[in-house]
Design an enzyme around this catalytic site. Structure first.
Site, PDB file in Angstrom:
ATOM      1  N   CYS A 169       1.019  -1.654   6.744  1.00 55.01           N
ATOM      2  CA  CYS A 169      -0.091  -2.571   6.495  1.00 55.01           C
ATOM      3  C   CYS A 169       0.004  -3.865   7.286  1.00 55.01           C
ATOM      4  O   CYS A 169      -0.870  -4.722   7.174  1.00 55.01           O
ATOM      5  CB  CYS A 169      -0.186  -2.862   5.004  1.00 55.01           C
ATOM      6  N   HIS A 309      -2.254 -11.702   1.858  1.00 54.03           N
ATOM      7  CA  HIS A 309      -2.171 -10.241   1.910  1.00 54.03           C
ATOM      8  C   HIS A 309      -2.759  -9.675   0.621  1.00 54.03           C
ATOM      9  O   HIS A 309      -3.528  -8.726   0.654  1.00 54.03           O
ATOM     10  CB  HIS A 309      -0.717  -9.817   2.094  1.00 54.03           C
ATOM     11  N   GLU A 320       4.271 -12.689  -2.937  1.00 53.96           N
ATOM     12  CA  GLU A 320       3.555 -13.513  -1.966  1.00 53.96           C
ATOM     13  C   GLU A 320       3.355 -14.931  -2.489  1.00 53.96           C
ATOM     14  O   GLU A 320       3.483 -15.904  -1.730  1.00 53.96           O
ATOM     15  CB  GLU A 320       2.206 -12.890  -1.609  1.00 53.96           C
ATOM     16  N   LYS A 342      -9.153  -8.677   0.052  1.00 53.28           N
ATOM     17  CA  LYS A 342      -8.945  -7.302  -0.429  1.00 53.28           C
ATOM     18  C   LYS A 342      -9.526  -7.102  -1.822  1.00 53.28           C
ATOM     19  O   LYS A 342      -9.747  -5.956  -2.230  1.00 53.28           O
ATOM     20  CB  LYS A 342      -7.458  -6.947  -0.432  1.00 53.28           C
ATOM     21  N   HIS A 347      -7.970  -2.155   0.343  1.00 62.43           N
ATOM     22  CA  HIS A 347      -6.850  -2.269   1.279  1.00 62.43           C
ATOM     23  C   HIS A 347      -7.019  -1.270   2.419  1.00 62.43           C
ATOM     24  O   HIS A 347      -6.873  -0.065   2.225  1.00 62.43           O
ATOM     25  CB  HIS A 347      -5.546  -2.014   0.536  1.00 62.43           C
ATOM     26  N   PHE A 406       4.842  -1.749   4.186  1.00 61.14           N
ATOM     27  CA  PHE A 406       5.987  -0.929   3.804  1.00 61.14           C
ATOM     28  C   PHE A 406       6.994  -0.919   4.957  1.00 61.14           C
ATOM     29  O   PHE A 406       6.619  -0.898   6.130  1.00 61.14           O
ATOM     30  CB  PHE A 406       5.551   0.504   3.526  1.00 61.14           C
TER      31      PHE A 406
END
Length: 418
Positions: A169, A309, A320, A342, A347, A406
């Site tokens: 991502c 994010h 975050e 998002k 996403h 990831f």
């Protein structure tokens, strides 16, 4: 003539292009974000009755690209089609004419987290059902993660640096950052960069269901993506592309281009912690933000807006928030406005950073920042100003965009108002 050194080479954003589940019209998509409209709906393209998550930011009306031959499109997976479609929009928006540019000074860097996962699944089924002789000779060039970049460079006759980054991502964020570096280091004058993804497929959905990453709020799709909210239960899968045209600043000015913003700083890091879970303390993410600000010569107190994010996962949103506090201070009153687009788009995996960079550029251009929708009751550990539910005019001059993936990949991009 003034001699421009590498240290003087700045990066302008001159073109924006997107493909989303709410269409490809840039202004309409931007207005939908400001209006807090959700891009999420029940999946329509395949039967989801056996899935625990049945919702997505799905592009279910895709009819291809009118200016591209249908035979060429059939040789591309949907993710590459999205990349090319968004790139065409971005180039048109920028007004650049590549026939008048040195092709060796123009490049492409378009990332994707999973590439042609739809093509891979279809090809595997043919192999099992009909044998190896029925596997398409186009399978490899359709499924490879660099197919987006490759097809865009072919379409425009671009011969300079051509790359594709696959960092889950964080892919589009890395792609934009590395494209900016190519310009700053004198390797290119123009770059087409961003990300593309088409993972709303039976296999794609099954993979993320299997790791229990997705929201199960199937009865209320538009409320399912709820970053920083106490009742969040996972992210919502989405697809599409976000592509930008980056130019050396003086090159852009010389041709009279409209400049949305300057990409002023790029930072990256690794958590070195876990293959899917974020570092709960947010140290890796904070380091990426710190490096982006340092790279751009920006003080934390100069930042007006953070595009988070913000995936709507229990662990990610807290990590975050902690990362942001490490840079901007523990007192929420001293932290810039934060929002997660998002919450509306879902996403887009490797494409998310591209679409979010577009949102940041539009925020700097218009003075308005999009909200975090579905934020009804913030998590106890998420206590910042997330611009809840309603867009806000704050006239930012400096904004950053975070992308985490990831593998522990962290990227931060810092933008300055043009």
């Amino acid at each position: 003539m003034t001699h421009i050194t590498m240290a003087d080479r700045r990066v302008a954003i001159t073109g924006l292009g997107c493909i989303t589940s709410r269409g490809a019209d840039l202004e309409q998509v931007w207005n939908d974000l400001l209006d807090g409209k959700s891009f999420i709906q029940s999946i329509r393209s395949f039967d989801t009755s056996a899935y625990t998550s049945q919702i997505a930011g799905e592009i279910d009306t895709w009819e291809g690209i009118p200016s591209v031959d249908s035979r060429d499109l059939k040789r591309m997976d949907r993710f590459a089609q999205f990349a090319l479609g968004a790139a065409i929009h971005a180039v048109e928006d920028s007004g650049i004419d590549f026939t008048k540019e040195d092709p060796w000074r123009c490049g492409v860097n378009i990332g994707s987290g999973v590439g042609g996962i739809g093509e891979f699944a279809d090809g595997h089924k043919k192999l099992l059902d009909k044998g190896p002789s029925r596997v398409s000779p186009f399978m490899v060039p359709k499924l490879m993660c660099n197919a987006g970049s490759g097809n865009v460079s072919i379409h425009f006759g671009i011969k300079g640096p051509n790359s594709a980054i696959a960092t889950a991502c964080a892919s589009a964020g890395h792609s934009l950052g590395e494209a900016a570096q190519a310009i700053r280091h004198g390797v290119a004058d123009v770059m087409i960069a961003g990300g593309s993804e088409a993972a709303v497929t039976p296999m794609g959905l099954a993979c993320f269901v299997a790791i229990k990453a997705l929201s199960r709020r199937n009865d209320d799709p538009t409320a399912a993506s709820r970053p920083f909210d106490k009742d969040r239960d996972g992210f919502v899968l989405a697809e599409g592309a976000g592509i930008l045209v980056l130019e050396e600043m003086e090159h852009a000015k010389a041709r009279g281009a409209t400049i949305y913003a300057e990409l002023a700083g790029y930072g990256q890091s690794a958590d070195g912690y876990h293959i899917t879970a974020p570092d709960e303390a947010g140290t890796g993410a904070a380091h990426a933000v710190e490096q982006a600000l340092k790279d751009g010569g920006i003080n934390p107190t100069d930042v007006d807006y953070i595009n988070a994010h913000g995936t709507s996962t229990p662990l990610g949103d807290v990590a975050e928030t902690r990362a942001i506090k490490r840079i901007f201070g523990a007192d929420p009153a001293g932290v810039p406005a934060v929002s997660s687009t998002k919450s509306m788009t879902g996403h887009l995996l490797g494409a998310s950073g591209g679409l979010e960079a577009i949102a940041v550029c539009k925020a700097l251009q218009t003075g308005n920042v999009p909200p975090t929708i579905n934020l009804a009751q913030p998590d106890d550990e998420c206590d910042l100003d997330y611009v809840p539910n309603t867009a806000r005019q704050i006239n930012p001059t400096i904004a950053i965009s975070n992308s985490f993936g990831f593998g522990g990949h962290n990227v931060c991009l810092a933008f300055r108002k043009a």
